[in-house]
Structure formats: C-alpha cells, structure tokens
Design a protein around this motif. Structure first.
Motif, PDB file in Angstrom:
ATOM      1  N   ALA A  41       5.236 -20.751  27.941  1.00 61.74           N
ATOM      2  CA  ALA A  41       6.600 -20.199  27.906  1.00 61.74           C
ATOM      3  C   ALA A  41       7.030 -19.619  29.257  1.00 61.74           C
ATOM      4  O   ALA A  41       8.118 -19.953  29.754  1.00 61.74           O
ATOM      5  CB  ALA A  41       6.715 -19.148  26.795  1.00 61.74           C
ATOM      6  N   PRO A  42       6.216 -18.777  29.909  1.00 61.89           N
ATOM      7  CA  PRO A  42       6.620 -18.259  31.234  1.00 61.89           C
ATOM      8  C   PRO A  42       6.740 -19.352  32.288  1.00 61.89           C
ATOM      9  O   PRO A  42       7.588 -19.265  33.181  1.00 61.89           O
ATOM     10  CB  PRO A  42       5.489 -17.277  31.588  1.00 61.89           C
ATOM     11  N   ILE A  43       5.897 -20.389  32.194  1.00 66.01           N
ATOM     12  CA  ILE A  43       5.968 -21.486  33.157  1.00 66.01           C
ATOM     13  C   ILE A  43       7.295 -22.235  33.015  1.00 66.01           C
ATOM     14  O   ILE A  43       7.912 -22.639  34.012  1.00 66.01           O
ATOM     15  CB  ILE A  43       4.782 -22.452  32.966  1.00 66.01           C
ATOM     16  N   CYS A  44       7.753 -22.411  31.788  1.00 70.15           N
ATOM     17  CA  CYS A  44       8.970 -23.185  31.529  1.00 70.15           C
ATOM     18  C   CYS A  44      10.248 -22.397  31.758  1.00 70.15           C
ATOM     19  O   CYS A  44      11.317 -22.989  31.980  1.00 70.15           O
ATOM     20  CB  CYS A  44       8.962 -23.695  30.087  1.00 70.15           C
ATOM     21  N   LEU A  45      10.166 -21.082  31.692  1.00 74.89           N
ATOM     22  CA  LEU A  45      11.370 -20.247  31.737  1.00 74.89           C
ATOM     23  C   LEU A  45      12.253 -20.494  32.964  1.00 74.89           C
ATOM     24  O   LEU A  45      13.472 -20.642  32.830  1.00 74.89           O
ATOM     25  CB  LEU A  45      10.982 -18.770  31.646  1.00 74.89           C
ATOM     26  N   PRO A  46      11.704 -20.562  34.196  1.00 73.57           N
ATOM     27  CA  PRO A  46      12.571 -20.820  35.365  1.00 73.57           C
ATOM     28  C   PRO A  46      13.316 -22.146  35.275  1.00 73.57           C
ATOM     29  O   PRO A  46      14.486 -22.235  35.657  1.00 73.57           O
ATOM     30  CB  PRO A  46      11.577 -20.820  36.538  1.00 73.57           C
ATOM     31  N   PHE A  47      12.644 -23.199  34.744  1.00 73.15           N
ATOM     32  CA  PHE A  47      13.294 -24.502  34.583  1.00 73.15           C
ATOM     33  C   PHE A  47      14.410 -24.422  33.555  1.00 73.15           C
ATOM     34  O   PHE A  47      15.435 -25.104  33.668  1.00 73.15           O
ATOM     35  CB  PHE A  47      12.274 -25.555  34.152  1.00 73.15           C
ATOM     36  N   LEU A  48      14.200 -23.568  32.549  1.00 69.96           N
ATOM     37  CA  LEU A  48      15.196 -23.425  31.488  1.00 69.96           C
ATOM     38  C   LEU A  48      16.509 -22.895  32.055  1.00 69.96           C
ATOM     39  O   LEU A  48      17.592 -23.361  31.690  1.00 69.96           O
ATOM     40  CB  LEU A  48      14.660 -22.477  30.415  1.00 69.96           C
ATOM     41  N   PHE A  49      16.424 -21.936  32.958  1.00 66.79           N
ATOM     42  CA  PHE A  49      17.628 -21.362  33.557  1.00 66.79           C
ATOM     43  C   PHE A  49      18.350 -22.357  34.462  1.00 66.79           C
ATOM     44  O   PHE A  49      19.576 -22.352  34.561  1.00 66.79           O
ATOM     45  CB  PHE A  49      17.270 -20.105  34.352  1.00 66.79           C
ATOM     46  N   SER A  50      17.585 -23.219  35.130  1.00 69.22           N
ATOM     47  CA  SER A  50      18.197 -24.111  36.123  1.00 69.22           C
ATOM     48  C   SER A  50      18.716 -25.418  35.532  1.00 69.22           C
ATOM     49  O   SER A  50      19.675 -25.997  36.042  1.00 69.22           O
ATOM     50  CB  SER A  50      17.181 -24.426  37.234  1.00 69.22           C
ATOM     51  N   GLU A  51      18.089 -25.907  34.431  1.00 69.86           N
ATOM     52  CA  GLU A  51      18.482 -27.231  33.921  1.00 69.86           C
ATOM     53  C   GLU A  51      18.618 -27.301  32.404  1.00 69.86           C
ATOM     54  O   GLU A  51      18.775 -28.388  31.846  1.00 69.86           O
ATOM     55  CB  GLU A  51      17.461 -28.278  34.383  1.00 69.86           C
ATOM     56  N   GLY A  52      18.585 -26.174  31.724  1.00 73.14           N
ATOM     57  CA  GLY A  52      18.656 -26.173  30.267  1.00 73.14           C
ATOM     58  C   GLY A  52      20.007 -26.640  29.743  1.00 73.14           C
ATOM     59  O   GLY A  52      21.042 -26.493  30.400  1.00 73.14           O
ATOM     60  N   VAL A  53      19.986 -27.231  28.534  1.00 75.39           N
ATOM     61  CA  VAL A  53      21.218 -27.659  27.858  1.00 75.39           C
ATOM     62  C   VAL A  53      21.210 -27.100  26.436  1.00 75.39           C
ATOM     63  O   VAL A  53      20.160 -26.763  25.896  1.00 75.39           O
ATOM     64  CB  VAL A  53      21.341 -29.200  27.813  1.00 75.39           C
ATOM     65  N   ILE A  54      22.396 -26.994  25.837  1.00 73.23           N
ATOM     66  CA  ILE A  54      22.507 -26.482  24.473  1.00 73.23           C
ATOM     67  C   ILE A  54      22.317 -27.623  23.486  1.00 73.23           C
ATOM     68  O   ILE A  54      23.045 -28.619  23.545  1.00 73.23           O
ATOM     69  CB  ILE A  54      23.869 -25.809  24.248  1.00 73.23           C
ATOM     70  N   PRO A  55      21.329 -27.534  22.578  1.00 74.58           N
ATOM     71  CA  PRO A  55      21.126 -28.595  21.578  1.00 74.58           C
ATOM     72  C   PRO A  55      22.336 -28.741  20.665  1.00 74.58           C
ATOM     73  O   PRO A  55      23.058 -27.769  20.402  1.00 74.58           O
ATOM     74  CB  PRO A  55      19.900 -28.106  20.788  1.00 74.58           C
ATOM     75  N   LEU A  56      22.535 -29.953  20.184  1.00 72.58           N
ATOM     76  CA  LEU A  56      23.671 -30.250  19.318  1.00 72.58           C
ATOM     77  C   LEU A  56      23.204 -30.879  18.012  1.00 72.58           C
ATOM     78  O   LEU A  56      22.279 -31.697  18.002  1.00 72.58           O
ATOM     79  CB  LEU A  56      24.642 -31.210  20.021  1.00 72.58           C
ATOM     80  N   GLY A  57      23.847 -30.517  16.916  1.00 73.74           N
ATOM     81  CA  GLY A  57      23.638 -31.175  15.635  1.00 73.74           C
ATOM     82  C   GLY A  57      22.182 -31.347  15.238  1.00 73.74           C
ATOM     83  O   GLY A  57      21.398 -30.393  15.157  1.00 73.74           O
ATOM     84  N   MET A  58      21.795 -32.622  15.002  1.00 70.58           N
ATOM     85  CA  MET A  58      20.449 -32.955  14.546  1.00 70.58           C
ATOM     86  C   MET A  58      19.372 -32.618  15.576  1.00 70.58           C
ATOM     87  O   MET A  58      18.188 -32.573  15.228  1.00 70.58           O
ATOM     88  CB  MET A  58      20.381 -34.452  14.210  1.00 70.58           C
ATOM     89  N   GLU A  59      19.769 -32.386  16.794  1.00 71.15           N
ATOM     90  CA  GLU A  59      18.784 -32.042  17.823  1.00 71.15           C
ATOM     91  C   GLU A  59      18.018 -30.772  17.462  1.00 71.15           C
ATOM     92  O   GLU A  59      16.839 -30.637  17.787  1.00 71.15           O
ATOM     93  CB  GLU A  59      19.458 -31.880  19.186  1.00 71.15           C
TER      94      GLU A  59
END
Length: 295
Positions: free
Chosen positions: A194-212
C-alpha cells in the motif's frame, strides 16, 4: 496430524489457492487496462489489510510477527511480483500471461535449494519438467500472437520477471511459515504494498466506474483467499512440490479464457493441460519417505 493428512490438506489448500488466483486474473482482465496497475494493487491491498486485521483481532494473533526483516522482504517481493503479473495480464491474453507466470516453479525449486537447503526429489524434478512442456505447448507460440513485436517481447519479459519474484516470495513464505502465523505473513503483504503504491495513486489514479467496482472488489477478495490458502499450503509441503501443484492455475486460466474472453481451445492447449495435470499428480505422489533425492 500425520504426514499423509498434512499432504492432503496442503494439496487441497494449494488447489483452492490456484482457483482463487485464477478468478483474480479474470477480474484484472475484465478491467481492460483502464485502471493503472498501482491503483489495482493499492485497492487490493486495502481490502486485504481490512480483512486480515479483522481476522487477526478475532483470533487474537499478534500482527507484527517475529522475523520482521524477512516479513518485509516477502512483502517487497510479493509487491514486485504483483506489479509484473497485473501488467502482463493487461498486455497478453489471460492463458498466455498465466502460463508464462507459471514458469516460477522451476525458479522456486532452485531458490529453495539455494536459500533453504531443500532437496529436489527426482519425482518433483520430473513434475517441473512436465509442467514446462505443458506451458510450452499452451503458448505455442503465445497462442498465435506475434512474438517479434516490441510490445510482446516487453510483456514476456515482465511476465518472466513476475515469475522470478513470485518464486522468491514463495521461498520467503516457506521459511516464515515455520514460525509465523499464516495471517501475519499475509498481513505484511498489503502493509508493504500500500505505501509503495500510494505515490503512483496520486499521480495517475482514475475513478472506477460502474462494474469496475465489482471487479476491483473481486481482485481484493480472491487475492486474499489465494494468499491465505497458499500460505497454508506452503507451510505443509516443500516449496518445490507446492509450486508444481500450483500449475493447476494454468488449467483454470484456460477454462476462464474460453468462457469469458473467447480464447479458443486447440490441440496444443489440450495436450499442455494434460501435461500440467500430470505434473500435479506426480508432485502429489512424491512422498518424502519413498523418494530418492538429488543432492
């Protein structure tokens, strides 16, 4: 518990784990690459962390363990493996990515020999070789994909790196399982990822939609189940034998590829699946008290 009972329970745990992980790969493929890998791993980690902490609280298990250094290493190796596996699933057909990933039993056997001093029994070696034959047949070559393209070569390399990191993670689990509670080992995976992924989440994250949202939930739940069962299985069986049993995920991936992604069955897949299933049966029959070993 007798040796035979441990073998049966270990086998059942590993088959259940292979099924759970194969369903996790279906969820990843269903997202069609719209959500970045780091976000998938972060969400998977968050779900796993919540479930694991709840279970540990119910069972009154100390969440921090004793061998914190190796637990952290296992978390890093597992996180790296997940990055590679998820990326390969986005770039390659489901069955192709799975069979390349399942070259890891060979790396597991070698790593267990080097780091744990586990002997490679002749029957296990035969099982690993048969599994490799099955993988080669299922790929043949990459199920009709052109392996000359740069993207495919990159994807193959990513999948193979995932296999190497998976092997190292499994050897770590095998070592840890002698003293650590299975839930503690599972706990450190999301605690690190989780801490490793957190910086990437801020820079390239997207909001899931519907069935996602459903597929993301499936990734978290199936990965959690797979982690618990594989940790249990690795505590009961030697690493090389356990990983060769896990070849059954190739069979599951082939079935899901046909049902959900129109990846058609052919003679190479059928023959390869038979080899993989045979490898599993040989591995299961490799009793420590009956087998000669390779020094």
């Amino acid at each position: 518990m007798s040796i035979k009972e441990k073998e049966i329970l270990g086998f059942q745990s590993l088959i259940a784990s292979a099924l759970a992980f194969s369903l996790m790969t279906v969820c990843v493929k269903k997202l069609e690459g719209r959500i970045p890998v780091a976000e998938l791993i972060f969400i998977r980690s968050a779900i796993s962390l919540l479930i694991t902490r709840f279970l540990m609280k119910q069972l009154k298990v100390n969440p921090w363990g004793t061998n914190k250094k190796l637990l952290l290493i296992r978390g890093v190796m597992g996180t790296g493996a997940l990055f590679c596996i998820f990326k390969a699933l986005m770039l390659l057909p489901l069955s192709t990515a799975t069979v390349i990933q399942y070259s890891y039993p060979t790396f597991t056997a070698i790593s267990a020999k080097l780091f744990l001093g586990e002997k490679i029994r002749k029957r296990i070696l035969v099982a690993i070789m048969m599994g490799w034959v099955g993988i080669t047949l299922v790929v043949h070559p990459l199920r009709g994909e052109s392996i000359g393209g740069g993207q495919n070569l990159f994807a193959i390399g990513i999948a193979l790196m995932g296999a190497v990191l998976t092997a190292l993670a499994y050897v770590s689990v095998r070592k840890l399982s002698k003293k650590e509670h299975p839930l503690v080992i599972v706990h450190y995976f999301p605690l690190v990822s989780a801490p490793i992924c957190l910086p990437f989440l801020f820079s390239e994250g997207v909001i899931p939609l519907g069935m996602e949202w459903l597929w993301l939930l499936g990734i978290g739940l199936f990965t959690q189940l797979g982690q618990v069962w594989i940790t249990k299985g690795l505590s009961l069986l030697p690493a090389a034998q356990a990983s060769s049993i896990n070849y059954t995920q190739v069979i599951f991936a082939t079935i899901w590829g046909m049902l959900f992604f129109s990846e058609f069955l052919n003679i190479y897949v059928v023959t390869g699946a038979i080899c993989v299933f045979g490898a599993t049966l040989i591995s299961l029959s490799a009793r420590p008290d009956l087998e000669l070993v390779i020094k």
